[in-house]
Design an enzyme around this catalytic site. Structure first.
Site, PDB file in Angstrom:
ATOM      1  N   ILE A  70       0.835  -1.192   0.000  1.00 23.02           N
ATOM      2  CA  ILE A  70       0.000   0.000   0.000  1.00 23.02           C
ATOM      3  C   ILE A  70       0.878   1.254   0.000  1.00 23.02           C
ATOM      4  O   ILE A  70       0.546   2.248  -0.635  1.00 23.02           O
ATOM      5  CB  ILE A  70      -0.937   0.007   1.240  1.00 23.02           C
ATOM      6  CG1 ILE A  70      -1.720  -1.309   1.338  1.00 23.02           C
ATOM      7  CG2 ILE A  70      -1.867   1.212   1.208  1.00 23.02           C
ATOM      8  CD1 ILE A  70      -2.574  -1.666   0.155  1.00 23.02           C
ATOM      9  N   CYS A 129       7.788  -1.015   8.237  1.00 27.53           N
ATOM     10  CA  CYS A 129       7.029  -1.143   6.987  1.00 27.53           C
ATOM     11  C   CYS A 129       7.961  -1.532   5.852  1.00 27.53           C
ATOM     12  O   CYS A 129       8.930  -0.837   5.574  1.00 27.53           O
ATOM     13  CB  CYS A 129       6.301   0.147   6.615  1.00 27.53           C
ATOM     14  SG  CYS A 129       5.384  -0.051   5.069  1.00 27.53           S
ATOM     15  N   LYS A 164       6.441  -1.577  17.062  1.00 26.58           N
ATOM     16  CA  LYS A 164       6.030  -2.707  16.206  1.00 26.58           C
ATOM     17  C   LYS A 164       7.230  -3.214  15.417  1.00 26.58           C
ATOM     18  O   LYS A 164       7.847  -2.466  14.665  1.00 26.58           O
ATOM     19  CB  LYS A 164       4.911  -2.271  15.258  1.00 26.58           C
ATOM     20  CG  LYS A 164       4.339  -3.414  14.432  1.00 26.58           C
ATOM     21  CD  LYS A 164       3.091  -2.970  13.674  1.00 26.58           C
ATOM     22  CE  LYS A 164       2.476  -4.093  12.873  1.00 26.58           C
ATOM     23  NZ  LYS A 164       1.252  -3.647  12.165  1.00 26.58           N
ATOM     24  N   ILE A 190       4.230  -9.886  14.753  1.00 20.54           N
ATOM     25  CA  ILE A 190       5.165  -9.412  13.754  1.00 20.54           C
ATOM     26  C   ILE A 190       4.461  -8.518  12.720  1.00 20.54           C
ATOM     27  O   ILE A 190       3.267  -8.678  12.465  1.00 20.54           O
ATOM     28  CB  ILE A 190       5.838 -10.585  12.998  1.00 20.54           C
ATOM     29  CG1 ILE A 190       4.815 -11.507  12.352  1.00 20.54           C
ATOM     30  CG2 ILE A 190       6.741 -11.341  13.918  1.00 20.54           C
ATOM     31  CD1 ILE A 190       5.373 -12.629  11.490  1.00 20.54           C
ATOM     32  N   ASN A 191       5.226  -7.613  12.129  1.00 21.95           N
ATOM     33  CA  ASN A 191       4.760  -6.945  10.923  1.00 21.95           C
ATOM     34  C   ASN A 191       4.860  -7.974   9.782  1.00 21.95           C
ATOM     35  O   ASN A 191       5.213  -9.130  10.008  1.00 21.95           O
ATOM     36  CB  ASN A 191       5.626  -5.706  10.646  1.00 21.95           C
ATOM     37  CG  ASN A 191       4.878  -4.657   9.835  1.00 21.95           C
ATOM     38  OD1 ASN A 191       4.088  -4.992   8.947  1.00 21.95           O
ATOM     39  ND2 ASN A 191       5.120  -3.396  10.115  1.00 21.95           N
ATOM     40  N   GLY A 242      -0.233 -11.792  13.517  1.00 18.81           N
ATOM     41  CA  GLY A 242       0.194 -12.634  12.403  1.00 18.81           C
ATOM     42  C   GLY A 242      -0.792 -13.741  12.106  1.00 18.81           C
ATOM     43  O   GLY A 242      -0.739 -14.807  12.714  1.00 18.81           O
ATOM     44  N   GLY A 243      -1.706 -13.470  11.201  1.00 21.36           N
ATOM     45  CA  GLY A 243      -2.598 -14.521  10.709  1.00 21.36           C
ATOM     46  C   GLY A 243      -3.692 -14.947  11.658  1.00 21.36           C
ATOM     47  O   GLY A 243      -4.295 -16.008  11.473  1.00 21.36           O
ATOM     48  N   GLY A 264      -5.564  -8.732  11.950  1.00 24.73           N
ATOM     49  CA  GLY A 264      -5.271  -7.901  10.781  1.00 24.73           C
ATOM     50  C   GLY A 264      -6.044  -8.319   9.556  1.00 24.73           C
ATOM     51  O   GLY A 264      -7.211  -7.973   9.365  1.00 24.73           O
TER      52      GLY A 264
END
Lengths: 320, 262
Positions: A70, A129, A164, A190-191, A242-243, A264
């Site tokens: 993004i 990011c 983060k 995690i990112n 994470g997921g 997320g």
């Protein structure tokens, strides 16, 4: 039953937050879910100036996951305060503003600007990011930079400070330790993992930026291991990400050492997912006779004699 | 108006052309609300694979039932094609804006490329209700792929010449406009991005009012993922989101680039 959690000066009514960049500024998902059922909302990253974001194509579905690039598209600090924050602060939940910047000074400037605003419980600092050219991951993959940012921001706020972290490093525990040493109240991990997808008809990368960040159920096992690794190295709370798609996933994160979780990618599939997970965790506790959900944090049993993975260096060992 | 995020029952699913299906589901709430041009986001399975919903135009509404048209493309459409009456799918909507059928114009000229025909039966019914003349130009790879149900005044163009005009839908329209007097036309186009780009160029060259219904990769459909940008021609923001600011755009408002290869 107690589902609440304290992170620094912030008190969460339950341990389910929505992750930055997957829930906009709250208003977009409001028609689809009860926002007050959430422990907290982590906003889309806010930068000093508005960011237009990357060119299309920005997303690609992958097996049990998705890639995104993004590029931190956001309205910038002025519009965030004028247009987004008034809605957010009316919601009966905690508001955590995610801050993205490309220099230490910019992080400081944004935080100081937000300090003057009511209705913010915490800051989550995005040093991870993978989709912007400058800043972003550059900070999060260098321990010294992570330390500097944490120290400089800690000096300037009494609010809860969350860093983060990216999984795109060799030892995430070292970064978690840096954050703890410099006074962070919690770390979130995690990112996304750096990944890519290729179109064999056009023979081009699917994403305009070639690589992007992988999220979704596909990364959950990696995230669990990273949270476990970090939990062995630090004593400040960890927010697991994470997921996470259902209550079972969320409980798994608590068991390996997370004090709270962020939902997320699941919100894209079902904007009511995080609220359902919060409710489901309560049901699990009732089923299991757990009176305080804190009792689940780090409560995974490891049989005596089980060899610890190589990355685990617990606090005592490390100080030797 | 309230948005729906629920599971619904499939009531029928039939093949209507080569690799193309019309699926109906029962949802009084959506049937009552969905306007021409809007879309819904469908979860085809409870499994995490495929992970994301897929956006589908609403093709038509029949009492308490809504119909979508789809052609076999990837994982999700192959799963959808196996749905039988009584099976359940997840629907989220209504999403997006509507076609500008309430604008001031004389004749609605519909241009559809391939499965881009999907939103037009619903639009056609609304235009007919308003007693606005409709002309429809349908482009398809071959005769076997033409889906002309619930449309009006259909002119077919095929890539291989197996039905109607041999060539593109835009060439067919150009020929028609050159030989007929069409009163104050407004173009409504939906199809692959290459076709939309050509439609946009054609409309601007002939100074015709034109709107384009876009398709895009999108993870959510309601503005939180920011995954479906389309470049805007002017304004302080570089991109609009196809899901919340579209999918219908005035042809002057957006810019297609080469990388929109769909």
């Amino acid at each position: 039953m107690n589902t609440s959690c304290t992170l620094g000066s912030m008190h969460l009514k339950n341990r389910v937050l929505v992750a930055s960049g997957t829930f906009g500024y709250g208003n977009e998902a409001a028609p689809f879910t009860d926002l007050s059922a959430l422990g907290g909302i982590v906003t889309k990253s806010v930068s000093w100036l508005p960011r237009q974001g990357n060119a299309p194509t920005r997303i690609a579905e992958t097996p049990a996951g998705m890639l995104n690039s993004i590029g931190l598209a956001n309205v910038g600090i002025d519009a965030f305060i004028a247009e987004k924050l008034p809605f957010l602060r009316e919601i009966d939940t905690e508001i955590i503003v995610n801050i993205a910047a490309s220099t230490t000074d910019e992080y400081i400037r944004i935080l100081e600007r937000l300090e003057a605003e009511k209705g913010i419980a915490a800051y989550e600092i995005n040093v991870s990011c993978p989709n912007v050219k400058e800043g972003g991951l550059n900070f999060g993959t260098r321990c010294d930079m992570t330390e500097t940012i944490t120290r400089e921001l800690r000096r300037r706020t009494e609010r809860t400070l969350i860093i983060k972290l990216t999984p795109n490093v060799t030892h995430i525990a070292d970064f978690a330790k840096s954050c703890e040493n410099e006074g962070a109240d919690a770390v979130a991990l995690i990112n996304t993992l750096v990944g890519m997808a290729v179109n064999i008809r056009t023979r081009r990368p699917v994403l305009s930026t070639i690589t992007g960040g992988l999220s979704g159920p596909a990364i959950k096992p990696v995230a669990l291991a990273k949270v476990y690794e970090a939990s062995k190295a630090i004593s400040i709370p960890i927010i697991g990400i994470g997921g996470i798609t259902n209550r079972q996933d969320a409980i798994e994160f608590l068991l390996v050492g997370a004090s709270a979780v962020q939902v997320g990618t699941a919100s894209f599939r079902d904007p009511d997912a995080a609220a359902k997970i919060a409710h489901g965790m309560e049901t699990y506790c009732r089923e299991e006779g757990v009176d305080d959900i804190q009792d689940l944090v780090g409560a995974m049993h490891i049989d005596a004699g089980t060899a610890a993975p190589g990355f685990v260096r617990n606090r005592e060992q490390k100080e030797v | 108006m309230s948005v729906i995020n629920t599971d619904v029952e499939v009531t029928s699913n039939e093949q209507v052309a080569e690799e193309t299906y019309a699926l109906r589901f029962h949802s009084p709430a959506l049937a009552a609300q969905l306007l021409p041009g809007q879309f819904i986001n469908i979860r085809v399975s409870d499994a995490v694979e495929p992970l994301l919903r897929r956006p589908y135009s609403i093709s038509s509404v029949h009492g308490e039932e809504c119909e979508i048209l789809f052609s076999l493309l990837g994982k999700a459409t192959h799963i959808l094609a196996t749905k039988k009456p009584g099976d359940r799918i997840g629907v989220l909507g209504p999403l997006g804006n509507t076609f500008g059928y309430d604008r001031d114009f004389g004749t609605a000229v519909i241009l559809a490329g391939g499965i881009g025909v999907a939103p037009f039966p619903h639009l056609t019914r609304e235009l007919q209700r308003r007693e606005i003349p409709v002309l429809t130009f349908l482009g398809a790879r071959s005769a076997a792929r033409v889906v002309s149900r619930n449309l009006a005044e259909v002119h077919v163009a095929t890539d291989d010449g197996s039905e109607g005009f041999h060539g593109t839908v835009i060439q067919a329209l150009a020929d028609y406009l050159d030989s007929h007097d069409v009163e104050r036309p407004r173009l409504f186009a939906c199809g692959p991005n290459a076709m939309l780009r050509a439609t946009q160029a054609f409309a601007h060259e002939r100074e015709l009012d034109c709107e384009l219904s876009l398709e895009s990769e999108m993870a959510c459909g309601f503005g939180i993922c920011q995954g479906c940008p389309i470049e805007r021609t002017e304004g302080d923001r570089k991109y609009a989101l196809v899901c919340t600011e579209g999918p219908c755009f005035d042809s002057h408002d957006i810019i297609f680039h080469e990388h929109h290869h769909a």
